[in-house]
Design an enzyme around this catalytic site. Structure first.
Site, PDB file in Angstrom:
ATOM      1  N   HIS A  46     -66.579  81.479   8.827  1.00 23.87           N
ATOM      2  CA  HIS A  46     -65.165  81.152   8.654  1.00 23.87           C
ATOM      3  C   HIS A  46     -64.963  79.811   7.956  1.00 23.87           C
ATOM      4  CE1 HIS A  46     -64.264  84.590  11.093  1.00 23.87           C
ATOM      5  NE2 HIS A  46     -64.821  84.085  12.164  1.00 23.87           N
ATOM      6  N   CYS A  89     -64.822  88.202  15.503  1.00 22.46           N
ATOM      7  CA  CYS A  89     -63.774  88.584  16.451  1.00 22.46           C
ATOM      8  C   CYS A  89     -63.463  90.077  16.376  1.00 22.46           C
ATOM      9  CB  CYS A  89     -62.506  87.767  16.207  1.00 22.46           C
ATOM     10  SG  CYS A  89     -61.981  87.725  14.487  1.00 22.46           S
ATOM     11  N   ALA A 135     -67.086  71.149   9.718  1.00 23.39           N
ATOM     12  CA  ALA A 135     -65.916  71.952  10.103  1.00 23.39           C
ATOM     13  C   ALA A 135     -66.357  73.166  10.896  1.00 23.39           C
ATOM     14  CB  ALA A 135     -65.149  72.400   8.847  1.00 23.39           C
TER      15      ALA A 135
END
Length: 452
Positions: A10, A42, A278
């Site tokens: 992601h 997910c 991140a």
């Protein structure tokens, strides 16, 4: 400008795509140890449960798409060391075993997280599986075909979603967790209890308040889960205990939390110049408490990855922090939460109050008017909203996004009572149920005595 990126899910994908668009002259090299990139983990339960038929839809980028942006992607390459001072890294090709060295001007670390695997006897038995990436999901689907009894260890989001998926596929399912109730990090008991009731109605065994101590097998395959309260016969075990940040590469080189999560500032910079991070490898600013916390969510990851690109050359756009907002659908329950639960607020030793209401989300004269339960947690002294939970058979989960904004903007429960929401009988009542929660929490006013 030479940019090296480690990891491409992601956060990595967001950072890479935006960096390539903002700085077309940059030379971007991505190192990914897996054989695929940008997998939406997910969606694993949806894939396992057969809701998603084509797994290719769970990928939102590819090396080919990145190549169109001028990005070089080195698949099946594992970065084995990073020298942040010398601005160089060493990577090993997992297929040939060859190593290579690369130099960079900017390094973006988006190495993500990995499932927690406890050191227990029998953990290496066949049919004890993890649930994180695409290869895991394919293994789960293949192994589950012949399994009659599946045990899921860990009652967080991934665990409960897999439990539903397995039950829908006709499997006998046991859910084990060391705490006394499911989803305890996301929901208070009045919400999680309803999901537990649904699980029991479906014949799912809840082995809560039980700690797994070991696994026993026969012929190399798992056959029993041993807890501190007994044994559970099983054919397949899925470990969903939680995640740890993948940050060994930068250990002792940048500031980290105790669990290894990299600490970044509001511009996604680590404590070392030109080293950015991140996603699930990082701590995030948690607005309800103001603390740096580890909250691995895809939404946090894509925001942070995008911000890395915008701040790569100079600070331009600050991170606004997170409320840890998330949603979940289990059977006919549509659930969403944001910020602190009442239990989590107590753990933080915050002096809070809460209001819980049950209402019909739209007028009862409409053909259908499902009920909704809303709970809002707020600080007693300041009355600042700290968290909220919503549950309904109607999909009202987007209302939690509104409450997330309220928390981010330090709004009070009293202000929630009078926020301007539209009214239309198809959708709500003259008093939106969020207004109603605020109205219910308003302090009483004692009128002044009438002056004669």
């Amino acid at each position: 400008m030479k940019v090296a990126v480690i990891g491409c899910t992601h956060a990595g994908t967001a950072a890479i795509v935006n960096t390539a668009k903002l700085y077309p002259e940059a030379q971007i090299t991505v190192y990914e140890r897996n054989d695929n990139i940008s997998f939406l983990s997910c969606g694993i339960a949806l894939y396992v449960g057969g809701v998603v038929k084509d797994p290719h839809g769970l990928f939102y980028s590819s090396p080919e798409k990145l190549a169109e942006l001028g990005v070089t992607t080195k698949m099946r390459h594992e970065v084995v060391s990073v020298d942040t001072e010398g601005k160089k890294l060493t990577a090993r090709c997992l297929e040939s075993g060859e190593t290579m060295e690369d130099h960079f001007d900017k390094l973006i670390v988006t190495t993500g997280s990995w499932p927690i695997v406890p050191k227990l006897d029998g953990i290496d038995l066949d049919n004890v599986l993890l649930s994180k990436n695409y290869n895991h999901s394919n293994t789960i689907i293949e192994k589950a075909k012949d399994a009659k009894h599946i045990t899921v260890v860990g009652a967080g989001y991934i665990g409960v979603e897999l439990v539903e998926a397995f039950e829908n596929n006709g499997k006998k399912v046991t859910l084990v967790d060391s705490v006394e109730r499911i989803l305890n990090k996301y929901l208070d008991p009045e919400f999680s209890g309803k999901i537990e009731d649904s699980f029991r109605e479906k014949g799912i065994e809840l082995a809560l308040g039980q700690t797994v101590q070991s696994f026993e097998g026969e012929d190399g395959k798992v056959k029993r889960v041993i807890t501190d309260k007994g044994a559970i016969d099983t054919d397949l075990v899925i470990l969903c205990i939680g995640f740890r940040p993948n940050t060994e590469l930068l250990k002792d080189q940048v500031d980290m939390l105790e669990n290894g999560a990299i600490v970044v500032n509001s511009y996604m910079e680590t404590s070392k110049k030109d080293i950015f991070a991140a996603g699930d490898s990082c701590a995030v600013k948690y607005n309800p408490t103001g603390k740096a916390m580890y909250i691995p969510l895809a939404t946090n990851a894509v925001r942070m990855g995008t911000l890395v690109a915008r701040n790569l050359v100079r600070p331009t756009t600050e991170y606004m922090g997170t409320q840890g907002t998330s949603g979940l659908k289990i059977y006919n329950h549509n659930i969403a939460s944001t910020g602190l639960t009442e239990g989590a607020a107590a753990d933080e030793e915050l002096n809070v109050d809460s209001i819980t209401i049950k209402d019909h989300y739209r007028p009862e004269f409409m053909p259908t008017s499902e009920s909704v339960m809303v709970k809002v947690v707020f600080e007693k002294e300041t009355r600042r909203i700290l968290g909220a939970q919503v549950m309904s058979e109607a999909d009202l989960t987007q209302s939690v996004n509104t409450l997330s904004v309220c928390i981010q903007n330090n709004m009070t429960i009293d202000q929630l009572a009078f926020i301007d929401f539209f009214f239309q009988p198809h959708f709500n009542k003259p008093w939106n149920f969020l207004n109603s929660a605020g109205l219910e929490a308003l302090p009483e006013i004692t009128p002044d005595p009438v002056q004669v």
